[in-house]
Enzyme design. Structure first.
Site, PDB file in Angstrom:
ATOM      1  N   LYS A 242       0.840  -1.200   0.000  1.00 33.05           N
ATOM      2  CA  LYS A 242       0.000   0.000   0.000  1.00 33.05           C
ATOM      3  C   LYS A 242       0.881   1.259   0.000  1.00 33.05           C
ATOM      4  O   LYS A 242       2.094   1.179   0.238  1.00 33.05           O
ATOM      5  CB  LYS A 242      -0.938  -0.057   1.216  1.00 33.05           C
TER       6      LYS A 242
ATOM      7  N   TYR B 299     -11.985  -3.120  -3.193  1.00 27.79           N
ATOM      8  CA  TYR B 299     -12.513  -3.291  -1.837  1.00 27.79           C
ATOM      9  C   TYR B 299     -14.042  -3.236  -1.814  1.00 27.79           C
ATOM     10  O   TYR B 299     -14.626  -2.830  -0.812  1.00 27.79           O
ATOM     11  CB  TYR B 299     -11.924  -2.236  -0.904  1.00 27.79           C
TER      12      TYR B 299
ATOM     13  N   PHE C 257     -15.606   3.232   7.324  1.00 27.04           N
ATOM     14  CA  PHE C 257     -14.250   3.675   6.963  1.00 27.04           C
ATOM     15  C   PHE C 257     -13.963   3.586   5.469  1.00 27.04           C
ATOM     16  O   PHE C 257     -12.853   3.910   5.031  1.00 27.04           O
ATOM     17  CB  PHE C 257     -13.204   2.878   7.750  1.00 27.04           C
TER      18      PHE C 257
ATOM     19  N   ARG D 262      -1.230 -14.610   4.320  1.00 26.22           N
ATOM     20  CA  ARG D 262      -2.003 -13.960   5.390  1.00 26.22           C
ATOM     21  C   ARG D 262      -1.274 -14.099   6.728  1.00 26.22           C
ATOM     22  O   ARG D 262      -1.290 -13.182   7.544  1.00 26.22           O
ATOM     23  CB  ARG D 262      -3.408 -14.569   5.498  1.00 26.22           C
TER      24      ARG D 262
ATOM     25  N   THR E 238      -5.173  -7.697  10.657  1.00 32.52           N
ATOM     26  CA  THR E 238      -5.534  -6.416  10.039  1.00 32.52           C
ATOM     27  C   THR E 238      -5.077  -5.237  10.891  1.00 32.52           C
ATOM     28  O   THR E 238      -4.546  -4.253  10.380  1.00 32.52           O
ATOM     29  CB  THR E 238      -7.067  -6.356   9.830  1.00 32.52           C
TER      30      THR E 238
ATOM     31  N   ARG F 218       2.977  -6.785   9.331  1.00 36.84           N
ATOM     32  CA  ARG F 218       2.258  -5.708  10.034  1.00 36.84           C
ATOM     33  C   ARG F 218       2.699  -5.609  11.495  1.00 36.84           C
ATOM     34  O   ARG F 218       2.810  -4.516  12.057  1.00 36.84           O
ATOM     35  CB  ARG F 218       0.744  -5.929   9.951  1.00 36.84           C
TER      36      ARG F 218
ATOM     37  N   ASN G 132      -1.834   0.009   7.256  1.00 41.92           N
ATOM     38  CA  ASN G 132      -1.264  -1.311   7.573  1.00 41.92           C
ATOM     39  C   ASN G 132      -0.418  -1.919   6.452  1.00 41.92           C
ATOM     40  O   ASN G 132      -0.208  -3.118   6.391  1.00 41.92           O
ATOM     41  CB  ASN G 132      -2.360  -2.261   8.085  1.00 41.92           C
TER      42      ASN G 132
ATOM     43  N   HIS H 261      -1.640  -5.481   1.414  1.00 47.32           N
ATOM     44  CA  HIS H 261      -2.854  -6.270   1.184  1.00 47.32           C
ATOM     45  C   HIS H 261      -2.476  -7.674   0.741  1.00 47.32           C
ATOM     46  O   HIS H 261      -1.508  -7.849   0.000  1.00 47.32           O
ATOM     47  CB  HIS H 261      -3.706  -5.629   0.072  1.00 47.32           C
TER      48      HIS H 261
ATOM     49  N   GLU I  94      -8.354 -11.613  -8.153  1.00 44.75           N
ATOM     50  CA  GLU I  94      -7.647 -10.335  -8.033  1.00 44.75           C
ATOM     51  C   GLU I  94      -6.458 -10.235  -8.993  1.00 44.75           C
ATOM     52  O   GLU I  94      -6.057  -9.145  -9.381  1.00 44.75           O
ATOM     53  CB  GLU I  94      -7.175 -10.127  -6.581  1.00 44.75           C
TER      54      GLU I  94
HETATM   55  P1  GTP Z   1      -6.506  -6.357   3.107  1.00 44.19           P
HETATM   56  O1  GTP Z   1      -5.447  -7.395   2.903  1.00 44.19           O
HETATM   57  O2  GTP Z   1      -6.057  -4.968   2.765  1.00 44.19           O
HETATM   58  O3  GTP Z   1      -7.783  -6.748   2.426  1.00 44.19           O
HETATM   59  O4  GTP Z   1      -6.742  -6.320   4.695  1.00 44.19           O
HETATM   60  P2  GTP Z   1      -7.508  -7.415   5.596  1.00 44.19           P
HETATM   61  O5  GTP Z   1      -8.026  -8.524   4.751  1.00 44.19           O
HETATM   62  O6  GTP Z   1      -6.601  -7.741   6.724  1.00 44.19           O
HETATM   63  O7  GTP Z   1      -8.712  -6.556   6.182  1.00 44.19           O
HETATM   64  P3  GTP Z   1     -10.131  -6.199   5.481  1.00 44.19           P
HETATM   65  O8  GTP Z   1     -10.231  -6.844   4.143  1.00 44.19           O
HETATM   66  O9  GTP Z   1     -11.182  -6.464   6.491  1.00 44.19           O
HETATM   67  O10 GTP Z   1     -10.006  -4.611   5.318  1.00 44.19           O
HETATM   68  C1  GTP Z   1      -9.342  -4.070   4.214  1.00 44.19           C
HETATM   69  C2  GTP Z   1      -8.532  -2.874   4.656  1.00 44.19           C
HETATM   70  O11 GTP Z   1      -9.406  -1.835   5.099  1.00 44.19           O
HETATM   71  C3  GTP Z   1      -7.616  -3.116   5.857  1.00 44.19           C
HETATM   72  O12 GTP Z   1      -6.397  -3.725   5.536  1.00 44.19           O
HETATM   73  C4  GTP Z   1      -7.409  -1.698   6.359  1.00 44.19           C
HETATM   74  O13 GTP Z   1      -6.432  -1.006   5.561  1.00 44.19           O
HETATM   75  C5  GTP Z   1      -8.779  -1.087   6.111  1.00 44.19           C
HETATM   76  N1  GTP Z   1      -9.587  -1.154   7.324  1.00 44.19           N
HETATM   77  C6  GTP Z   1     -10.199  -2.239   7.847  1.00 44.19           C
HETATM   78  N2  GTP Z   1     -10.845  -1.936   8.981  1.00 44.19           N
HETATM   79  C7  GTP Z   1     -10.623  -0.604   9.190  1.00 44.19           C
HETATM   80  C8  GTP Z   1     -11.023   0.308  10.205  1.00 44.19           C
HETATM   81  O14 GTP Z   1     -11.726  -0.024  11.153  1.00 44.19           O
HETATM   82  N3  GTP Z   1     -10.586   1.608  10.053  1.00 44.19           N
HETATM   83  C9  GTP Z   1      -9.819   2.015   9.010  1.00 44.19           C
HETATM   84  N4  GTP Z   1      -9.436   3.291   8.924  1.00 44.19           N
HETATM   85  N5  GTP Z   1      -9.422   1.174   8.037  1.00 44.19           N
HETATM   86  C10 GTP Z   1      -9.814  -0.121   8.127  1.00 44.19           C
HETATM   87 MG    MG Z   2      -9.161  -8.201   2.998  1.00 38.88          MG
END
Ligand code: GTP
Ligand code: MG
Length: 157
Positions: A9, A49, A57, A85, A91, A102, A112, A115, A126
């Site tokens: 990112k 997303y 958010f 993962r 996350t 992370r 973070n 992805h 993807e």
């Molecule tokens: P990705 O690998 O990026 O998909 O992350 P993930 O699978 O660990 O988490 P998820 O798919 O649930 O959320 C996607 C992304 O949204 C996260 O990696 C964060 O960057 C963002 N995100 C998730 N929850 C929050 C939140 O509560 N607040 C904010 N600001 N960002 C969030």
């Molecule tokens: Mg995700």
């Protein structure tokens, strides 16, 4: 063989973690099949997303992902999706175990740094032609070329 879409990112690129992240995946034993530095548009971030569209958010997430260049990568290997993962960690970076990307390198969920695809199906989608982002950054093209012409590609080196 499994494939995962891994994306550094904007904060990960800006903080200089591209090499570190690639290194961790290489050292684990996965194979890099495609890579591109890419400026993601608002539309592509929203599509990538889309499952999170209803989250409060979501607008902040789209701003974050489009705030600078990302590094889009296709990684291949047995079990790469679940393993990636684990290498990436939770996350919320404050909940992520030390030793994970992370857990070692970030403190905020909204920053973070990386992805990773959350299922083998989403990994294929993807990276493949089901993803406008992959098409836009030609990851699919590079990926297929790599697979079909690996031998001849090596001859050119
Ligand atoms: P990705 O690998 O990026 O998909 O992350 P993930 O699978 O660990 O988490 P998820 O798919 O649930 O959320 C996607 C992304 O949204 C996260 O990696 C964060 O960057 C963002 N995100 C998730 N929850 C929050 C939140 O509560 N607040 C904010 N600001 N960002 C969030
Ligand atoms: Mg995700």
């Amino acid at each position: 063989v499994d494939e995962s879409y891994i994306m550094v990112k904007p904060d990960g690129v800006q903080r200089g973690f591209v090499g570190e992240i690639i290194s961790r995946f290489e050292r684990k034993g996965f194979k890099l099949k495609g890579l591109k530095l890419f400026q993601c548009s608002k539309e592509l971030a929203e599509e990538h997303y889309k499952e999170l569209k209803a989250k409060p958010f979501f607008p902040k997430l789209v701003d974050y992902i489009t705030s600078g260049p990302v590094v889009c990568m296709a990684w291949e290997g047995v079990g790469v999706v679940a393993s990636a993962r684990k290498l990436i960690g939770s996350t919320d970076p404050l909940q992520a175990e030390p030793g994970t990307i992370r857990g070692d390198l970030a403190v905020q969920t909204g920053r973070n740094i990386i992805h990773g695809s959350d299922s083998p199906e989403n990994g294929k989608r993807e990276i493949g032609c089901g993803s406008t982002m992959a098409l836009a950054c030609q990851l699919y093209v590079i990926h297929v070329l790599n697979r079909d012409h690996e031998q001849s590609f090596l001859l050119y080196l």
